[in-house]
Structures are given as structure tokens and as C-alpha cells.
Design an enzyme around this catalytic site. Structure first.
Site, PDB file in Angstrom:
ATOM      1  N   LYS A  14     -23.995  11.939  14.487  1.00 14.69           N
ATOM      2  CA  LYS A  14     -22.665  12.340  14.564  1.00 14.69           C
ATOM      3  C   LYS A  14     -22.678  13.674  15.402  1.00 14.69           C
ATOM      4  O   LYS A  14     -23.544  14.393  15.271  1.00 14.69           O
ATOM      5  CB  LYS A  14     -22.158  12.453  13.322  1.00 14.69           C
ATOM      6  CG  LYS A  14     -22.880  13.591  12.106  1.00 14.69           C
ATOM      7  CD  LYS A  14     -22.596  14.910  12.236  1.00 14.69           C
ATOM      8  CE  LYS A  14     -23.197  15.731  11.297  1.00 14.69           C
ATOM      9  NZ  LYS A  14     -23.244  17.308  11.608  1.00 14.69           N
ATOM     10  N   ASP A 142     -23.158  14.548   4.355  1.00 11.85           N
ATOM     11  CA  ASP A 142     -23.189  13.858   5.615  1.00 11.85           C
ATOM     12  C   ASP A 142     -23.343  12.370   5.387  1.00 11.85           C
ATOM     13  O   ASP A 142     -23.087  11.724   6.453  1.00 11.85           O
ATOM     14  CB  ASP A 142     -23.889  14.467   6.614  1.00 11.85           C
ATOM     15  CG  ASP A 142     -23.475  15.710   7.247  1.00 11.85           C
ATOM     16  OD1 ASP A 142     -22.486  16.149   6.801  1.00 11.85           O
ATOM     17  OD2 ASP A 142     -24.378  16.579   7.910  1.00 11.85           O
TER      18      ASP A 142
END
Ligand code: C5P
Length: 300
Positions: A14, A142
Site C-alpha cells: 500500500k 494496517d
């Protein structure tokens, strides 16, 4: 499709197109407005039956990956087994790494999401999406995003997700640095540099740029509140950011807590020129081109 004895899951890296950070909370975490975008750099996590728990890892930077039960992928397997009363997992987890290690691209979180989905398939536990997301949130801020992929706004410590629409493809270059940065150390440096951080809010113009697929507008609105802290601890990243901008990137920023740097390009051809410019300038270990958005954890 999966076989009975081995399951492989592909998981994306990401980039945070906005990382707005508030002050430290009583639990030591920081409230965030964290706009995640999954990008097309992937680790592959394979889980197979074994006589005892075993973890192996190959690929760039794999020598820095812990192979014991502190690895987030191992913790994911143990957490799912515990919830379903399965006892000690007797599996081999193999991680084929391609996401930069300790780079601020959520590689460890991706491996955890991958291991969770793979174990769920291997063991036939058929956990609901909610249960998987719940375990992900326990494992790290995350990890839920690595499961869902695409784009999402993370609030709380980043684990409460609201999915976002993305109206086009965005091309990136990721420059891996020599060395890593510790995420807690970067947050501590943030606290030192920004003792009065305001409450974090997602920028409406940035969400609109994602929704419409407008690369110029996205370039004008990307921000990372951790960037000054990462630059303070790793000053040479400034040269990398400058080299990417000189090579034609529309925006240059530190990815998450760094030290990987991210460059948004106008299109794929421009991304390849930026990557070549970074390599030529000798300001990074590797420069990788990747599109976004990318899907979340996917069974292969
Ligand atoms: O949740 P995760 O384990 O990924 O967080 C790693 C570290 O990053 C935490 O221990 C904390 O120091 C810092 N962190 C934070 N605020 C967040 C997310 C992470 O301070 N929202």
C-alpha cells in the site's frame, strides 16, 4: 482453486496518499485520517500442512524478516487457530517477498492478511469477513486494509475502514532505500516535531481526486504528516524525493513511515522514465513501477 494440502494467497503493498496524524493517545497510538491505496507490488504467502510450525521467507530483504512466532504472519495463523479451538498450528508458512521490507509499504501487514486468508482456506474454518477483519485489527493498524485492498479511509489508529471509490488507474514509482526505519521511532519523532498536532481529517479534494481518477488533482493533494519525521531520521531521502521530481514525477512523498519513497506519475510511460531517472541518479536501492488500485488478499 485450493488443494487440500497447500494454499497460496497474493497480497498487495500500500501507499498512503494522505496520512494525517493527530497527537499521541493515552494508549500510545495516534489517531489517523489514513487514505490507503493498494498498489500492484505483491507478496505471496503459501500455507501447507507440516509436522510442526515452520516459517520460511525468500526474496529481496528476506534476511531481515523474523522467522519465529513474532512474525505477523505466524501471529495471524495462531490467532485464527486459537479462535477456532484448533490448538498449535502444524503448518509451514512460506512468504515469497516482493514488497520492500521495513519500507513503510505494509509488507508485514500484507503477509499477516495473506496467512490469515490462506489458513482459513486450508483449515476450512470459513471465518466471516467480519471475523477476519477483527483478527486483522488485533494484529496491527494496517492489516485490515491489506485484506480489503482497493482504496479506503482508515480512522482510529487506521484499522476502522471506509471503502473508497477510485475512478481510474494511477501509476507509481517506489524507490526502496538502503536500510529501514522503525515505525514507532518515526511516530516518536513526529511527537517531538509536532507536539500540538491538530485532529486528523481526510481532505475532501483528495477523496474527490481519487473518485474521479484525476492524477493532477491527486498529485496536488497527497500529503504525509510523518514525512518530516522520516526525513529527520533519514535525511538522504530528501535527495531521492528531489531526484524523482527532477525526473518528471507529479508528486513525491515518503511512503507511510518510510524509508521507501513514492512518486506519482502522469501515466505508465512517465512512471518508467521516473524509475530510470532515479536509478541513474543513484539515490535508491531499487525503483519499481506499479499501478493502483490493486485487489486485496486473493486466493491463487
Ligand atoms: O499497529 P502497528 O503494530 O502497525 O503499529 C506499529 C507502531 O506504530 C505502534 O507500536 C505505534 O508506535 C505506531 N503507531 C501509532 N499510531 C498508529 C499506528 C501505529 O503510534 N495509528
Amino acid at each position: 482453486m485450493t488443494s487440500d494440502t497447500s494454499v497460496t494467497v497474493r497480497v498487495p503493498a500500500k501507499v498512503n496518499v494522505q496520512l494525517a496524524v493527530g497527537g499521541a493517545r493515552p494508549d500510545g497510538f495516534h489517531d489517523l485520517a489514513n487514505v490507503f491505496l493498494a498498489v500492484g507490488l505483491y507478496d505471496e504467502v503459501t500455507v501447507s500442512e507440516a509436522d510442526a510450525f515452520e516459517l520460511t521467507c525468500t526474496g529481496p530483504g528476506s534476511d531481515q524478516v523474523p522467522l519465529d512466532r513474532t512474525n505477523l504472519a505466524a501471529r495471524a495463523a495462531y490467532a485464527l487457530a486459537a479462535r477456532h479451538g484448533l490448538g498449535e498450528p502444524t503448518i509451514r508458512i512460506h512468504i515469497a517477498k516482493d514488497i520492500p521490507v521495513a519500507g513503510g509499504m505494509a509488507g508485514g501487514s500484507a503477509d499477516a492478511a495473506g496467512a490469515l486468508v490462506a489458513c482459513d482456506a486450508l483449515w476450512g474454518t470459513n471465518a466471516s469477513r467480519e471475523e477476519l477483519l477483527d483478527i486483522c485489527a488485533e494484529l496491527g493498524s494496517d492489516v485490515p486494509f491489506s485484506l480489503v485492498g482497493g482504496a479506503a479511509l482508515g480512522t482510529g489508529r487506521g484499522e476502522k475502514l471506509e471503502l473508497l471509490d477510485v475512478g481510474g488507474e494511477f501509476w507509481w514509482v517506489f524507490a526502496a532505500a538502503d536500510g529501514g526505519l522503525s515505525t514507532p521511532a518515526v511516530y516518536r519523532e513526529f511527537d517531538r516535531l509536532s507536539p500540538d498536532a491538530p485532529d486528523p481529517v481526510a481532505a475532501p479534494a483528495l477523496l474527490e481526486a481519487l473518485r474521479t481518477g484525476d492524477v493532477e488533482a491527486l498529485a496536488a493533494t497527497v500529503t504525509n504528516d510523518l514525512q518530516p519525521a522520516a526525513l529527520s531520521l533519514f535525511p538522504s531521502l530528501k535527495d531521492t524525493l528531489d531526484a524523482g521530481t527532477s525526473a518528471g514525477a507529479l508528486a513525491a512523498l515518503v511512503s507511510g513511515s518510510g524509508p521507501t519513497t513514492a512518486f506519482l506519475a502522469a501515466d505508465e510511460a512517465s512512471a518508467r522514465r521516473v524509475a530510470a531517472g532515479l536509478a541513474e541518479a543513484g539515490v535508491c536501492r531499487t525503483a519499481r513501477v506499479a499501478p493502483s488500485p490493486a485487489p486485496g488478499a486473493t486466493l491463487l
